[in-house]
Design a protein around this motif. Structure first.
Motif, short mmCIF file in Angstrom:
data_model
loop_
_atom_site.label_atom_id
_atom_site.label_comp_id
_atom_site.label_asym_id
_atom_site.label_seq_id
_atom_site.Cartn_x
_atom_site.Cartn_y
_atom_site.Cartn_z
N THR A 83 0.85 -1.19 0.00
CA THR A 83 0.00 0.00 0.00
C THR A 83 0.89 1.24 0.00
O THR A 83 2.09 1.17 0.30
CB THR A 83 -0.93 0.04 1.23
N LYS A 84 0.27 2.37 -0.36
CA LYS A 84 0.97 3.65 -0.37
C LYS A 84 0.10 4.68 0.32
O LYS A 84 -1.13 4.60 0.23
CB LYS A 84 1.27 4.10 -1.80
N GLU A 85 0.74 5.63 1.00
CA GLU A 85 0.02 6.70 1.67
C GLU A 85 0.75 8.03 1.48
O GLU A 85 1.97 8.06 1.35
CB GLU A 85 -0.08 6.45 3.17
N ALA A 86 -0.04 9.09 1.49
CA ALA A 86 0.50 10.44 1.61
C ALA A 86 0.46 10.75 3.11
O ALA A 86 -0.59 10.59 3.74
CB ALA A 86 -0.34 11.43 0.83
N VAL A 87 1.58 11.12 3.68
CA VAL A 87 1.67 11.30 5.13
C VAL A 87 2.08 12.73 5.47
O VAL A 87 3.11 13.22 5.00
CB VAL A 87 2.68 10.32 5.75
N MET A 88 1.25 13.38 6.27
CA MET A 88 1.59 14.69 6.80
C MET A 88 2.19 14.47 8.17
O MET A 88 1.62 13.75 9.00
CB MET A 88 0.34 15.57 6.91
N LEU A 89 3.35 15.07 8.39
CA LEU A 89 4.07 14.92 9.65
C LEU A 89 4.19 16.29 10.30
O LEU A 89 4.66 17.23 9.66
CB LEU A 89 5.47 14.35 9.37
N VAL A 90 3.74 16.40 11.53
CA VAL A 90 3.88 17.63 12.29
C VAL A 90 4.63 17.30 13.57
O VAL A 90 4.22 16.41 14.33
CB VAL A 90 2.50 18.26 12.62
N CYS A 91 5.74 17.99 13.78
CA CYS A 91 6.57 17.74 14.95
C CYS A 91 6.73 19.02 15.75
O CYS A 91 7.12 20.06 15.19
CB CYS A 91 7.96 17.26 14.56
N MET A 92 6.45 18.95 17.03
CA MET A 92 6.77 20.05 17.93
C MET A 92 8.21 19.81 18.39
O MET A 92 8.58 18.67 18.71
CB MET A 92 5.81 20.09 19.11
N LEU A 93 9.00 20.87 18.40
CA LEU A 93 10.42 20.75 18.71
C LEU A 93 10.75 21.40 20.05
O LEU A 93 10.15 22.42 20.42
CB LEU A 93 11.25 21.41 17.61
N LYS A 94 11.72 20.82 20.73
CA LYS A 94 12.22 21.38 21.99
C LYS A 94 13.70 21.09 22.06
O LYS A 94 14.11 19.92 21.95
CB LYS A 94 11.49 20.77 23.19
N ASP A 95 14.50 22.12 22.21
CA ASP A 95 15.95 21.97 22.31
C ASP A 95 16.53 21.20 21.13
O ASP A 95 17.44 20.38 21.29
CB ASP A 95 16.34 21.28 23.63
N GLY A 96 15.98 21.43 19.93
CA GLY A 96 16.49 20.80 18.72
C GLY A 96 16.10 19.35 18.54
O GLY A 96 16.64 18.66 17.67
N GLN A 97 15.17 18.87 19.36
CA GLN A 97 14.69 17.49 19.26
C GLN A 97 13.17 17.48 19.11
O GLN A 97 12.49 18.44 19.45
CB GLN A 97 15.08 16.68 20.50
#
Length: 109
Positions: A83-97
């Motif tokens: 299977t294939k998907e379009a994936v939206m990724l949202v990351c909250m960052l803290k201290d470069g991580q």
């Protein structure tokens, strides 16, 4: 180097240790589709399995936006079940991580 570039590089290299190193100790990973939540150690185990499978592939990826607090990326992914998907990724960052990561996926025909 920004977090997106680091994340993209470790994904391409299938570098589990490098990927896990991008996660804050208190990281939380959330799958929008299922509502599943994972802490850093649970997610590290899943990442090892994904990266160990050659049929888990990021077909393309782009950074939509990144600053010191947030990273938004869009990926086209292929999976072991073909299977294939379009994936939206949202990351909250803290201290470069990454301290919080949420994905939203749309199946592709």
């Amino acid at each position: 180097m920004n977090v997106y570039d680091k994340l993209h590089r470790v994904m391409e290299d299938r570098n589990v240790e490098g990927y896990v190193g991008l996660l804050h100790e208190n990281a939380e990973i959330i799958f929008h589709k299922s509502g599943s939540r994972f802490d850093k150690s649970e997610w590290a185990s899943m990442v090892a399995g994904m990266m160990g499978n050659p049929k888990f592939v990021s077909d393309s990826s782009r950074c939509v936006y990144e600053n010191d607090e947030i990273l938004v990326a869009h990926n086209f992914m292929s999976y072991p079940d073909d299977t294939k998907e379009a994936v939206m990724l949202v990351c909250m960052l803290k201290d470069g991580q990454i301290i919080r990561m949420e994905t939203g996926a749309t199946p592709l025909g």
